[in-house]
Write a protein that holds these residues in place. Structure first.
Motif, PDB file in Angstrom:
ATOM      1  N   ALA A 157      26.390   8.765 -22.176  1.00 28.97           N
ATOM      2  CA  ALA A 157      26.549   9.676 -21.037  1.00 28.97           C
ATOM      3  C   ALA A 157      27.885   9.430 -20.355  1.00 28.97           C
ATOM      4  O   ALA A 157      28.220   8.293 -20.023  1.00 28.97           O
ATOM      5  N   ALA A 158      28.624  10.490 -20.153  1.00 27.68           N
ATOM      6  CA  ALA A 158      29.928  10.349 -19.519  1.00 27.68           C
ATOM      7  C   ALA A 158      29.770  10.070 -18.026  1.00 27.68           C
ATOM      8  O   ALA A 158      30.600   9.408 -17.419  1.00 27.68           O
ATOM      9  N   ASP A 159      28.670  10.557 -17.452  1.00 29.63           N
ATOM     10  CA  ASP A 159      28.515  10.476 -15.992  1.00 29.63           C
ATOM     11  C   ASP A 159      27.383   9.533 -15.582  1.00 29.63           C
ATOM     12  O   ASP A 159      26.676   9.778 -14.603  1.00 29.63           O
ATOM     13  N   ALA A 160      27.200   8.449 -16.341  1.00 27.36           N
ATOM     14  CA  ALA A 160      26.099   7.515 -16.095  1.00 27.36           C
ATOM     15  C   ALA A 160      26.066   7.054 -14.632  1.00 27.36           C
ATOM     16  O   ALA A 160      25.004   7.011 -14.011  1.00 27.36           O
ATOM     17  N   ASP A 161      27.225   6.736 -14.086  1.00 29.90           N
ATOM     18  CA  ASP A 161      27.239   6.202 -12.724  1.00 29.90           C
ATOM     19  C   ASP A 161      26.868   7.253 -11.684  1.00 29.90           C
ATOM     20  O   ASP A 161      26.263   6.933 -10.664  1.00 29.90           O
TER      21      ASP A 161
END
Ligand SMILES: Nc1nc2c(ncn2[C@@H]2O[C@H](COP(=O)(O)OP(=O)(O)OP(=O)(O)O)[C@@H](O)[C@H]2O)c(=O)[nH]1
Ligand SMILES: [Mg+2]
Ligand SMILES: [Zn+2]
Length: 355
Positions: A157-161
């Motif tokens: 996932a690119a937007d995990a945070d």
């Protein structure tokens, strides 16, 4: 260098309980690591043993199946001269993760005993469902263990945070750990939780629980879904299993949970929704329905946006379910009491006739 039992969490308090059950020290201390039908696999200081049920526990199980050997239980085992072994005592559990077998049924199942942390595991290859996470967190609070949300497969996932930050905002006061077995991120935090006791991994099939357990152990001891056999709705793990970690502590891997019914749950729901519950407590009327009554703190929070409609609805749904389950289990207890009472009356009539 602590011995195996100590590294699995055996302590003076457990030992004191064991002494009261086994004053002559006739039994061997063991922790249940797996249960297959009637046979339990347990770890003792001298290695693993397989054991059936002794008379005492058999009697208890006949009355309440949730009191049978469960992964994580501490047990006193009697070795027999013919190499058989039987579980003669199960020590009262400090914590226990319990779920309803199917929604609306009062039968419950013990998933893991004596765990210190419960991880709600979600794979970031999908968008995590907040409602499902809340449900698992409620189950965790209800068990008496500390919940933690684990977002794994962060490498996908690119937007995990961002996803994690959104969840932190949605869930009042539960830690969210972002990790990946591919690049090792976030695993130290999880390893620390496991090392401090026993960490149970719960979540949907394919979330990545067994992969996490293997990563914590540092070896492929549990089967994970292979790339080739990847099919929808398939469950790779079929039973619950407790695995000791090299650095101390243990992890409990579980098969994917399709349905997560709350066991009884009222306390778990209250702990999960502490923010909503404290609003409820400051409504003017104790029996406020939050439906337009004057002095309703819940409405005020919904109006000023400090409580989201989503979270409010989620709280309502889980709270209703918990109340329903509590009524069902009351009904089940009453039915059991009625049975005993009827049998007594019958016996009493029998003896009266004989007189
Ligand atoms: N890219 C990536 N893939 C992962 C990661 N963790 C697990 N996987 C993959 O996800 C799939 C499912 O992993 P499992 O560990 O078997 O999932 P599970 O939660 O144990 O599934 P059940 O046993 O069916 O409940 C496998 O193909 C893994 O290789 C990760 O951190 N990153
Ligand atoms: Mg698995
Ligand atoms: Zn109100």
């Amino acid at each position: 260098m602590p011995d195996l039992l100590t590294s699995l969490g055996w302590d003076d308090t457990w030992a004191a309980t064991a002494r009261t059950l086994d004053p002559h020290d006739e039994h061997v201390v063991a922790r249940v690591v797996r249960v297959d039908r009637g046979l339990s696999t347990l770890l003792t200081a001298g290695g693993p043993v397989r054991a059936g049920l002794g008379g005492g526990p058999l009697d208890v199980v006949a009355h309440d199946a949730t009191l049978g050997p469960c992964v994580g239980d501490w047990a006193l085992v009697r070795p027999w001269p013919d190499d058989r072994a039987t579980v003669e005592h199960l020590l009262p559990r400090r914590t226990c993760v319990v779920r309803a077998m199917a929604s609306g049924r009062s039968e419950v199942q013990a998933l893991a005993a004596n765990v210190t942390s419960v991880a709600a595991v979600c794979g970031l290859d999908q968008m995590p469902s907040v409602a499902r996470v809340e449900r698992l967190v409620a189950l965790a609070w209800e068990s008496g263990a500390q919940p933690v949300v684990v977002l794994t497969k962060a490498d996908l996932a690119a937007d995990a945070d961002h996803v994690a930050a959104d969840l932190v905002a949605e869930l009042a006061g539960v830690d969210v750990d972002v990790c990946s077995v591919e690049d090792g991120r976030g695993l130290d935090a999880l390893r620390a939780l496991a090392a401090a006791g026993t960490l149970a991994l719960l979540g949907s099939s394919g979330a990545g629980k067994s992969s996490l357990a293997n990563a914590l152990v540092g070896a492929d001891v549990l089967l994970t879904r292979g790339i080739r056999s990847d099919g929808r709705g398939r469950h790779t793990s079929v039973r619950r299993e407790l695995v000791p970690l090299p650095g101390g502590g243990a992890v409990v891997d579980t098969p994917g949970l399709r349905q997560v019914g709350l066991g009884s749950g009222a306390e778990g729901v209250a702990a999960t929704f502490g923010d909503v519950e404290s609003l409820v407590a400051s409504c003017r009327f104790a029996d406020c329905g939050h439906d337009g009554e004057p002095g309703c703190a819940v409405r005020a929070a919904l109006d000023d946006g400090s409580l989201t409609v989503r979270r409010y609805e989620s709280w309502r749904a889980l709270q209703r379910e918990a109340a329903y389950m509590a009524r069902r289990s009351d009904a089940r207890l009453r039915a059991a009491e009625l049975k005993v009472w009827k049998r007594r009356t019958r016996e009493h009539r029998g003896s009266a006739r004989r007189r």
